[in-house]
Design an enzyme around this catalytic site. Structure first.
Site, PDB file in Angstrom:
ATOM      1  N   GLN A  93       0.969  -1.398   0.107  1.00 25.87           N
ATOM      2  CA  GLN A  93       0.354  -0.254   0.564  1.00 25.87           C
ATOM      3  C   GLN A  93       1.030   1.519   0.141  1.00 25.87           C
ATOM      4  O   GLN A  93       0.471   2.209   0.027  1.00 25.87           O
ATOM      5  CB  GLN A  93      -1.025   0.291   1.299  1.00 25.87           C
ATOM      6  N   ILE A  95       3.996   4.143  -0.745  1.00 26.12           N
ATOM      7  CA  ILE A  95       3.780   4.572  -2.593  1.00 26.12           C
ATOM      8  C   ILE A  95       5.739   5.324  -2.877  1.00 26.12           C
ATOM      9  O   ILE A  95       6.226   5.956  -3.590  1.00 26.12           O
ATOM     10  CB  ILE A  95       2.889   5.659  -2.800  1.00 26.12           C
ATOM     11  N   HIS A 111      -1.191   1.403  -4.266  1.00 27.05           N
ATOM     12  CA  HIS A 111      -1.990   2.639  -4.327  1.00 27.05           C
ATOM     13  C   HIS A 111      -1.117   3.935  -5.148  1.00 27.05           C
ATOM     14  O   HIS A 111      -0.633   4.712  -4.014  1.00 27.05           O
ATOM     15  CB  HIS A 111      -2.127   3.275  -3.011  1.00 27.05           C
ATOM     16  N   CYS A 138       3.157  18.906 -19.687  1.00 28.34           N
ATOM     17  CA  CYS A 138       3.217  17.599 -20.212  1.00 28.34           C
ATOM     18  C   CYS A 138       4.048  16.749 -21.088  1.00 28.34           C
ATOM     19  O   CYS A 138       4.370  17.634 -22.316  1.00 28.34           O
ATOM     20  CB  CYS A 138       2.300  16.539 -20.689  1.00 28.34           C
ATOM     21  N   THR A 179       0.394  -2.925   8.466  1.00 26.64           N
ATOM     22  CA  THR A 179      -0.519  -1.777   8.201  1.00 26.64           C
ATOM     23  C   THR A 179      -1.838  -2.070   9.340  1.00 26.64           C
ATOM     24  O   THR A 179      -1.731  -3.065   9.926  1.00 26.64           O
ATOM     25  CB  THR A 179      -0.825  -2.887   7.272  1.00 26.64           C
ATOM     26  N   LEU A 205       3.520  -3.734  15.411  1.00 31.87           N
ATOM     27  CA  LEU A 205       3.711  -2.811  16.250  1.00 31.87           C
ATOM     28  C   LEU A 205       2.309  -3.519  17.586  1.00 31.87           C
ATOM     29  O   LEU A 205       2.750  -4.226  17.940  1.00 31.87           O
ATOM     30  CB  LEU A 205       4.003  -1.899  16.175  1.00 31.87           C
ATOM     31  N   ALA A 222       8.723  -4.894  12.652  1.00 28.11           N
ATOM     32  CA  ALA A 222       8.193  -5.743  11.637  1.00 28.11           C
ATOM     33  C   ALA A 222      10.377  -5.743  11.283  1.00 28.11           C
ATOM     34  O   ALA A 222      10.527  -6.690  10.922  1.00 28.11           O
ATOM     35  CB  ALA A 222       8.006  -4.984  10.566  1.00 28.11           C
TER      36      ALA A 222
END
Ligand code: OAD
Length: 240
Positions: A93, A95, A111, A138, A179, A205, A222
Site C-alpha cells: 500500500q 507509495i 496505491h 506534459c 498495516t 507493532l 517489523a
C-alpha cells in the site's frame, strides 16, 4: 498442512516506519497534520491542486533524502524472494520505493508510486524526481496543468486488483506486515486468503483492526520480527 508454493505479502506504512517515513494513523502520523479530504482525493485536487502538489512534493523530497533507506524488513523480504523456489508477490500500500531499493522484484504498488507522475490528458506515466507544479507541461501531449502524482486517492480504484486477486486465490501463505487494517480493499485481503484456506499471519507493532482474521499473530517492530519470521520460514516446507 499445506505445501508452501505461493506466498503473498501485504505491506503497509509500518514496514517503512523504521526507515524514517511516518505512518498515517496514530501519534505523529501523516493524518494528524493533514486532513485526507484536503490532500488525498480527486475533489481536493480539483479544488486546490497547489496544496495537493505541495503535500506530495514534500513527501517525495523526504523519500529522496540521503538518510531514507530500506530497513532490515525490506531487505529480508527481498532476500527471501530471491532464494524462494515458488511464487512470491509483495503487494504494498506504500507509495515509497523502499521495497525496490531493497531488491524486491515481483511487486505491486496498489496505491501507486510517489516517484511517478501521470498526465490526466494523455495518461502517460513517467518517473519524477523533482517537484510537480500546476504550471508544468506534459512532455508527451504538451498540455499544461494536467500532471498529477501517480498515486491512488480516496474514492479511486486501487491498481492491479485482478493481478492481486489471482495471487490471493492461490496463495498458501498470506503475510500482512505493518498495516492497521483500516483501509479497504487491502484490509479484506486476509479474508480472501482465508476463504482459499491459506495460512495467514499478521506481523505488526500492535493488533490491527482486523487481527481476529489472522491465524497467526506476531507483535513487535517489523525490522526485527519479519527477518526472524522469514528465517524460520526458510526451514519449513508446509504451513497451517
Ligand atoms: P497506518 O498508518 O494506518 O498503519 C500503520 C500500522 O503500522 C499501524 O498498525 C502501526 O501500529 C504499525 N507500525 C508502526 N510502526 C511499526 C513498525 N516499526 N513495525 C511494524 N508495524 C508498525 O498505515 P497503513 O495501514 O499502511 O492510503 O495505511 C493504509 C492506507 O491508509 C495508506 O496506504 C494510505 C492511508 O491513508 C492512501 O493514501 C490511499
Amino acid at each position: 498442512m499445506r505445501e508452501i508454493e505461493s506466498i503473498v505479502v501485504l505491506t503497509g506504512a509500518g514496514i517503512s516506519a523504521e526507515s524514517g517515513l511516518p505512518t498515517f494513523r496514530g501519534a505523529g502520523g501523516v493524518w494528524e497534520h493533514y486532513r485526507v479530504e484536503d490532500v488525498a482525493s480527486p475533489q481536493a485536487f480539483a479544488r486546490d491542486p497547489q496544496l495537493v502538489h505541495r503535500f506530495y512534493n514534500s513527501r517525495r523530497q523526504k523519500l529522496l533524502s540521503a538518510n531514507i533507506k530500506p530497513n532490515s524488513a525490506h531487505l529480508a523480504l527481498a532476500a527471501f524472494e530471491s532464494a524462494f523456489d515458488g511464487e512470491f508477490l509483495v503487494v504494498t500500500q506504500n507509495i515509497d520505493n523502499l521495497h525496490e531499493q531493497a531488491g524486491s522484484e515481483n511487486i505491486v504498488h496498489m496505491h501507486g508510486e510517489l516517484l511517478k507522475k501521470r498526465c490526466q490528458q494523455c495518461l502517460q506515466v513517467t518517473f519524477v524526481y523533482e517537484d510537480i507544479n500546476t504550471s508544468d507541461g506534459c512532455e508527451r501531449c504538451g498540455k499544461q496543468g494536467t500532471l498529477r502524482p501517480h498515486v491512488v486517492w480516496f474514492g479511486e480504484m486501487p491498481l492491479e486488483m485482478d493481478h492481486i486477486h489471482q495471487a490471493l486465490e492461490k496463495c498458501d501463505l498470506f503475510i500482512s506486515v505493518g498495516t492497521s487494517g483500516n483501509v479497504y480493499p487491502a484490509a479484506g485481503f486476509v479474508d480472501i486468503a482465508n476463504m482459499w484456506n491459506s495460512h495467514s499471519v499478521e506481523i505488526n507493532l500492535e493488533p490491527s483492526a482486523i487481527e481476529s482474521s489472522f491465524k497467526e499473530k506476531i507483535y513487535g517492530p517489523a525490522a526485527s520480527m519479519l527477518p526472524k519470521f522469514l528465517t524460520q520460514l526458510q526451514t519449513k516446507t508446509t504451513v497451517g
